[in-house]
Design an enzyme around this catalytic site. Structure first.
Site, PDB file in Angstrom:
ATOM      1  N   GLN A  86     -10.607   4.317  -0.665  1.00 37.43           N
ATOM      2  CA  GLN A  86      -9.179   4.635  -0.667  1.00 37.43           C
ATOM      3  C   GLN A  86      -8.560   4.323  -2.025  1.00 37.43           C
ATOM      4  O   GLN A  86      -9.019   3.455  -2.754  1.00 37.43           O
ATOM      5  CB  GLN A  86      -8.465   3.852   0.439  1.00 37.43           C
ATOM      6  CG  GLN A  86      -8.882   4.305   1.825  1.00 37.43           C
ATOM      7  CD  GLN A  86      -8.202   3.492   2.909  1.00 37.43           C
ATOM      8  OE1 GLN A  86      -8.176   2.276   2.866  1.00 37.43           O
ATOM      9  NE2 GLN A  86      -7.639   4.182   3.880  1.00 37.43           N
TER      10      GLN A  86
ATOM     11  N   ARG B 177      -2.715  -3.211  -1.074  1.00 35.26           N
ATOM     12  CA  ARG B 177      -3.955  -3.306  -0.308  1.00 35.26           C
ATOM     13  C   ARG B 177      -4.288  -1.970   0.333  1.00 35.26           C
ATOM     14  O   ARG B 177      -3.423  -1.268   0.834  1.00 35.26           O
ATOM     15  CB  ARG B 177      -3.820  -4.352   0.817  1.00 35.26           C
ATOM     16  CG  ARG B 177      -5.114  -4.545   1.600  1.00 35.26           C
ATOM     17  CD  ARG B 177      -4.891  -5.345   2.861  1.00 35.26           C
ATOM     18  NE  ARG B 177      -4.016  -4.660   3.803  1.00 35.26           N
ATOM     19  CZ  ARG B 177      -4.382  -3.648   4.583  1.00 35.26           C
ATOM     20  NH1 ARG B 177      -5.614  -3.159   4.529  1.00 35.26           N
ATOM     21  NH2 ARG B 177      -3.526  -3.099   5.414  1.00 35.26           N
ATOM     22  N   VAL B 178      -5.574  -1.623   0.283  1.00 33.70           N
ATOM     23  CA  VAL B 178      -6.116  -0.520   1.066  1.00 33.70           C
ATOM     24  C   VAL B 178      -7.315  -1.094   1.821  1.00 33.70           C
ATOM     25  O   VAL B 178      -7.858  -2.135   1.452  1.00 33.70           O
ATOM     26  CB  VAL B 178      -6.535   0.694   0.202  1.00 33.70           C
ATOM     27  CG1 VAL B 178      -5.310   1.403  -0.354  1.00 33.70           C
ATOM     28  CG2 VAL B 178      -7.483   0.296  -0.903  1.00 33.70           C
ATOM     29  N   SER B 179      -7.723  -0.417   2.887  1.00 31.31           N
ATOM     30  CA  SER B 179      -8.753  -0.970   3.765  1.00 31.31           C
ATOM     31  C   SER B 179     -10.177  -0.816   3.266  1.00 31.31           C
ATOM     32  O   SER B 179     -11.048  -1.587   3.632  1.00 31.31           O
ATOM     33  CB  SER B 179      -8.643  -0.340   5.154  1.00 31.31           C
ATOM     34  OG  SER B 179      -7.407  -0.674   5.720  1.00 31.31           O
ATOM     35  N   SER B 180     -10.442   0.195   2.439  1.00 40.31           N
ATOM     36  CA  SER B 180     -11.832   0.418   2.019  1.00 40.31           C
ATOM     37  C   SER B 180     -11.908   0.852   0.567  1.00 40.31           C
ATOM     38  O   SER B 180     -10.927   1.298  -0.019  1.00 40.31           O
ATOM     39  CB  SER B 180     -12.492   1.465   2.913  1.00 40.31           C
ATOM     40  OG  SER B 180     -11.858   2.709   2.737  1.00 40.31           O
TER      41      SER B 180
END
Length: 194
Positions: free
Chosen positions: A14, A8-11
């Site tokens: 990324q 997972r990355v936030s945006s």
């Protein structure tokens, strides 16, 4: 036993390559990947992973913060993994291994998940303080209101203000005009109605 990766990355901007490479090297054969904030439990890939887990599976994450930013949510996710008879491991935090029954891992997990949440709270506090200083200096105006002059957005703005003055609820205005409550509140603030 399957080794399942959660990435997972936030945006959208990324990159997940670093996590993916490390998890492949750790032996993962199944991958769940998403670009969404870890502060919410509304993550389709995480939910799919949890639903499809089988007994004996091991979920691997690059680091604990990829799984959750909230201690409460993290412990809930771990409990769901355990209920399925599966385990959880972190590539970078080698102490995190719920695939074995080790009280020290449980203790460390509780402490470090608390630290992750503490760090996030500190970042939010610093951000809030910075905004207050910028506001006092007249340098911070907040997010721009999306409903601006000209075109359909201007018509929506006029309609929203009119309905608000008539006493229509914020919820109804936003739903009817397909605008967010934040946008409406910023518009009302700009017009001096809030």
């Amino acid at each position: 036993m399957r080794k399942i990766a959660y990435i997972r990355v936030s945006s959208e901007g990324q990159n997940t390559a670093r996590q993916k490479k490390a998890l492949k090297q750790a032996g993962c054969t199944v991958f769940y990947e998403e670009k969404v904030s870890g502060a919410t439990m509304e993550r389709p890939q995480l939910q799919a992973l949890l639903d499809e887990l089988q007994e004996g599976d091991i979920v691997l994450v690059h680091e604990i913060s990829r799984l959750s930013r909230s201690t409460k949510d993290l412990l809930e996710i771990i409990e769901r993994i355990r209920e399925k008879g599966a385990g959880l491991k972190s590539v970078t935090e080698t102490w995190l291994d719920t695939s074995t029954d080790n009280p020290m891992n449980e203790f460390l997990l509780t402490i470090f998940s608390g630290l992750v949440q503490f760090e996030r709270s500190m970042i939010k506090q610093r951000q809030k303080e910075g905004i207050e200083i910028a506001k006092a200096q007249g340098k911070f105006k907040g997010r721009k209101v999306e409903v601006t002059e000209g075109g359909k957005k201007a018509q929506k703005a006029v309609q929203a203000i009119e309905w608000y003055k008539e006493g229509k609820s914020v919820r109804d205005i936003c739903k009817t005009l397909s605008i967010g409550t934040g946008t409406l509140y910023r518009l009302l603030e700009r017009e001096g109605l809030r």
